[in-house]
Design a protein around this motif. Structure first.
Motif, PDB file in Angstrom:
ATOM      1  N   UNK A  34      22.703 -28.544   8.352  1.00  0.00           N
ATOM      2  CA  UNK A  34      22.955 -28.632   6.566  1.00  0.00           C
ATOM      3  C   UNK A  34      22.844 -27.143   6.603  1.00  0.00           C
ATOM      4  N   UNK A  35      23.501 -26.451   5.657  1.00  0.00           N
ATOM      5  CA  UNK A  35      23.156 -25.202   5.156  1.00  0.00           C
ATOM      6  C   UNK A  35      21.802 -24.971   4.879  1.00  0.00           C
ATOM      7  N   UNK A  36      20.930 -25.906   4.375  1.00  0.00           N
ATOM      8  CA  UNK A  36      19.662 -25.679   4.257  1.00  0.00           C
ATOM      9  C   UNK A  36      18.938 -25.422   5.580  1.00  0.00           C
ATOM     10  N   UNK A  37      19.113 -26.203   6.609  1.00  0.00           N
ATOM     11  CA  UNK A  37      18.402 -26.035   7.690  1.00  0.00           C
ATOM     12  C   UNK A  37      18.938 -24.832   8.345  1.00  0.00           C
ATOM     13  N   UNK A  38      20.135 -24.342   8.140  1.00  0.00           N
ATOM     14  CA  UNK A  38      20.473 -23.161   8.925  1.00  0.00           C
ATOM     15  C   UNK A  38      19.825 -22.015   8.193  1.00  0.00           C
ATOM     16  N   UNK A  39      19.819 -21.889   6.766  1.00  0.00           N
ATOM     17  CA  UNK A  39      19.047 -20.868   6.110  1.00  0.00           C
ATOM     18  C   UNK A  39      17.570 -20.743   6.521  1.00  0.00           C
ATOM     19  N   UNK A  40      16.824 -22.230   6.642  1.00  0.00           N
ATOM     20  CA  UNK A  40      15.507 -22.047   6.971  1.00  0.00           C
ATOM     21  C   UNK A  40      15.327 -21.571   8.401  1.00  0.00           C
ATOM     22  N   UNK A  41      16.237 -21.678   9.244  1.00  0.00           N
ATOM     23  CA  UNK A  41      16.216 -21.319  10.757  1.00  0.00           C
ATOM     24  C   UNK A  41      16.318 -19.738  10.695  1.00  0.00           C
ATOM     25  N   UNK A  42      17.364 -19.244   9.930  1.00  0.00           N
ATOM     26  CA  UNK A  42      17.631 -17.855   9.903  1.00  0.00           C
ATOM     27  C   UNK A  42      16.569 -17.160   9.172  1.00  0.00           C
ATOM     28  N   UNK A  43      15.943 -17.671   8.273  1.00  0.00           N
ATOM     29  CA  UNK A  43      14.844 -16.939   7.525  1.00  0.00           C
ATOM     30  C   UNK A  43      13.543 -16.795   8.493  1.00  0.00           C
ATOM     31  N   UNK A  44      13.418 -18.016   9.234  1.00  0.00           N
ATOM     32  CA  UNK A  44      12.199 -17.962  10.309  1.00  0.00           C
ATOM     33  C   UNK A  44      12.219 -16.915  11.461  1.00  0.00           C
ATOM     34  N   UNK A  45      13.717 -16.737  11.764  1.00  0.00           N
ATOM     35  CA  UNK A  45      14.153 -15.968  12.846  1.00  0.00           C
ATOM     36  C   UNK A  45      13.847 -14.267  12.465  1.00  0.00           C
ATOM     37  N   UNK A  46      14.349 -14.060  11.170  1.00  0.00           N
ATOM     38  CA  UNK A  46      14.273 -12.781  10.563  1.00  0.00           C
ATOM     39  C   UNK A  46      12.955 -12.278  10.641  1.00  0.00           C
ATOM     40  N   UNK A  47      11.972 -13.372  10.104  1.00  0.00           N
ATOM     41  CA  UNK A  47      10.300 -13.226  10.245  1.00  0.00           C
ATOM     42  C   UNK A  47       9.869 -12.749  11.557  1.00  0.00           C
ATOM     43  N   UNK A  48      10.464 -13.108  12.561  1.00  0.00           N
ATOM     44  CA  UNK A  48      10.144 -12.787  13.980  1.00  0.00           C
ATOM     45  C   UNK A  48      10.534 -11.344  14.386  1.00  0.00           C
TER      46      UNK A  48
END
Length: 189
Positions: free
Chosen positions: A169-183
Motif C-alpha cells: 500500500x502507498x501508506x506502507x511504502x511511505x512509512x518504510x521510506x520515512x523510517x529509512x530516511x531517519x536511519x
C-alpha cells in the motif's frame, strides 16, 4: 558545386535507436528483442542500426548505459538539493530508486533488471557503477546504517518491479521510506 543532400546526423540516429530499443525492451524483454523491429521503429535499415551498434548485445549495453546516466543525473540533482552532508548520497539514492517513477522507466528497468540478474556482464557493469558512486561519496556515506538503507532501497526497488500485481500500500511504502530516511541521520542525533 555544393551538394544539397542533407547531412547525416549520426547522434540523432543513435539517440532514436536507443529510444526505440528501450520501448521494444518494455514490450518484448531482452531475450525477445527483434533488431529488425528496432531499426524499423527508428526509421533506419538493419544495416544502419548495425553501423551504430554492431550487435544486439552492444545495443542493449548502450540502453543500459543510457539508463545509468539518467539514474546518475537524478541522484546528482537530489544531492544538490540536500544541505546535510552526512548520508546525502544515500538519501538521494533512496529517493531515486525507492519512490515511484515514471511507468515507462519502471517497465524498462524491470526488463533490464531481470536480465541483470542472469547476465554476468550487465551485473558487472552495475557493480562497477555502484562502486564508483560509493567511492566518490565514502567520506559522507560509509557508515554501516547508510549501507543498510541502500540495501533496503535495492530490495524495495526489486520488490516493486517484481510484485506489480500486488504492490504494498502507498501508506506502507511511505512509512518504510520515512523510517529509512531517519536511519540516514547522523548517529547520536
Amino acid at each position: 558545386m555544393k551538394s544539397t543532400a542533407p547531412k547525416k546526423q549520426p547522434e540523432i540516429v543513435r539517440r532514436k535507436l536507443l529510444e526505440c530499443c528501450a520501448q521494444l525492451l518494455i514490450e518484448h524483454g531482452v531475450s525477445g528483442l527483434p533488431l529488425h523491429a528496432v531499426a524499423q521503429a527508428a526509421g533506419v535499415t538493419k544495416g544502419g542500426l548495425l553501423h551504430h551498434f554492431p550487435s544486439k548485445r552492444h545495443l542493449i549495453e548502450a540502453v543500459y548505459e543510457d539508463l545509468l546516466k539518467v539514474l546518475d543525473a537524478e541522484i546528482d540533482h537530489a544531492m544538490n538539493q540536500d544541505p546535510i552532508a552526512f548520508g546525502r548520497y544515500t538519501r538521494a539514492y533512496l529517493g531515486t530508486v525507492f519512490l515511484p517513477c515514471k511507468p515507462a522507466n519502471e517497465q524498462l528497468w524491470a526488463a533490464l533488471a531481470s536480465s541483470t540478474l542472469t547476465d554476468s556482464e550487465l551485473r558487472a557493469r552495475w557493480a562497477e557503477w555502484n562502486n564508483a558512486r560509493l567511492q566518490r561519496h565514502q567520506d559522507t556515506d560509509s557508515h554501516p546504517f547508510l549501507k543498510i538503507v541502500r540495501y533496503a532501497a535495492d530490495g524495495a526497488w526489486l520488490d516493486n518491479l517484481f510484485t506489480q500485481d500486488c504492490p504494498p500500500s502507498p501508506e506502507d511504502r511511505s512509512n518504510l521510506y520515512t523510517a529509512l530516511i531517519k536511519m540516514t541521520q547522523e548517529p547520536g542525533q
